[in-house]
Scaffold this active site. Structure first.
Site, PDB file in Angstrom:
ATOM      1  N   PHE A 101       0.831  -1.206   0.000  1.00  0.00           N
ATOM      2  CA  PHE A 101       0.000   0.000   0.000  1.00  0.00           C
ATOM      3  C   PHE A 101       0.871   1.263   0.000  1.00  0.00           C
ATOM      4  CE2 PHE A 101      -2.953  -3.211   1.538  1.00  0.00           C
ATOM      5  CZ  PHE A 101      -4.084  -2.909   0.811  1.00  0.00           C
ATOM      6  N   HIS A 102       0.207   2.404  -0.127  1.00  0.00           N
ATOM      7  CA  HIS A 102       0.909   3.684  -0.190  1.00  0.00           C
ATOM      8  C   HIS A 102       1.758   3.912   1.075  1.00  0.00           C
ATOM      9  CE1 HIS A 102      -3.020   4.048   1.617  1.00  0.00           C
ATOM     10  NE2 HIS A 102      -2.535   5.013   2.374  1.00  0.00           N
ATOM     11  N   GLY A 103       2.825   4.683   0.891  1.00  0.00           N
ATOM     12  CA  GLY A 103       3.664   5.069   2.032  1.00  0.00           C
ATOM     13  C   GLY A 103       4.606   3.999   2.544  1.00  0.00           C
ATOM     14  N   GLY A 130       1.966   2.760   4.928  1.00  0.00           N
ATOM     15  CA  GLY A 130       2.882   3.473   5.815  1.00  0.00           C
ATOM     16  C   GLY A 130       3.928   2.621   6.496  1.00  0.00           C
TER      17      GLY A 130
END
Ligand SMILES: CC(C)(COP(=O)(O)OP(=O)(O)OC[C@H]1O[C@@H](n2cnc3c(N)ncnc32)[C@H](O)[C@@H]1OP(=O)(O)O)[C@@H](O)C(=O)NCCC(=O)NCCS
Length: 188
Positions: A101-103, A130
């Site tokens: 996922f993002h981050g 994250g």
């Protein structure tokens, strides 16, 4: 290349409940675009055309918000969802069918040259938004890393880790049984 794009797009369509069509995935998914740029950049990297390889990966970063060093080794079926802020380091290795996922950062901890500095991620691993996975550690097949975890040690197969520093909170013993000959006592 065309076949690869279709295969990767089909994989994303299967994994993302929000994706409505193959065309949408091909045109609009930054994770897919970053992967295509990476395949090209990696081709140049292994032939020692480092500047052009890095130029492609930086161009991809501007276009997608995902920075994959051209030296990273990535298997089939990687789904980078949302993408923005993902960083994958030079000596990182990613198995098949991984979701990020993002981050997320797959980062290094040292400054030494010509040594492995980044994580090795097994097959079917999910890395939550994250999360930071740091150093030349191993993430076992089918492991799950919680959103915002900071992972500094090896993660056993079929384990879920969360927190800072990340700790094992669950192991799917049933799924693991008979599949991999590893004694968990060695890991925990
Ligand atoms: C880690 C994760 C995979 C665990 O899912 P699960 O197998 O259903 O596990 P549970 O929800 O039963 O959680 C197990 C324990 O870890 C805790 N936990 C779960 N996720 C956590 C997280 N990210 N950080 C800290 N603790 C977490 C739960 O509170 C629970 O603790 P408890 O046993 O004391 O109640 C999931 O919570 C997660 O973080 N997924 C990432 C998803 C993501 O990034 N989505 C972005 C979409 S845009």
């Amino acid at each position: 290349m065309f076949k690869m794009i279709i295969e990767e797009a089909k994989n994303i369509l299967k994994k993302d409940p929000a994706a409505k069509s193959l065309l949408e995935v091909i045109l609009l998914y930054p994770g897919l675009h970053a992967l295509i740029y990476h395949r090209i950049a990696h081709w140049f990297y292994v032939r020692k055309h480092f500047v052009i390889a890095r130029w492609i990966s930086q161009f991809a970063r501007h276009r997608t918000g995902i920075e994959i060093h051209p030296g990273a080794k990535i298997g089939k079926g990687l789904f980078i969802d949302h993408g923005m802020g993902v960083v994958i380091g030079e000596t990182a290795e990613i198995g098949d069918n991984v979701t990020i996922f993002h981050g997320v950062t797959l980062g290094g901890t040292g400054k030494e040259k010509d040594v492995k500095r980044h994580p090795t991620v097994g097959d079917n691993v999910v890395i939550g938004a994250g999360a930071k996975v740091l150093g030349p550690i191993k993430i076992g097949n089918n492991a799950k890393i919680g959103a915002n975890a900071v992972v500094l040690k090896d993660v056993p197969p079929y384990a879920t880790v969360v927190g800072i520093p990340a700790k094992v909170v669950k192991i799917d013993y049933e799924a693991f049984k008979d599949k991999e000959n590893i004694v968990y006592g060695l890991w925990l």
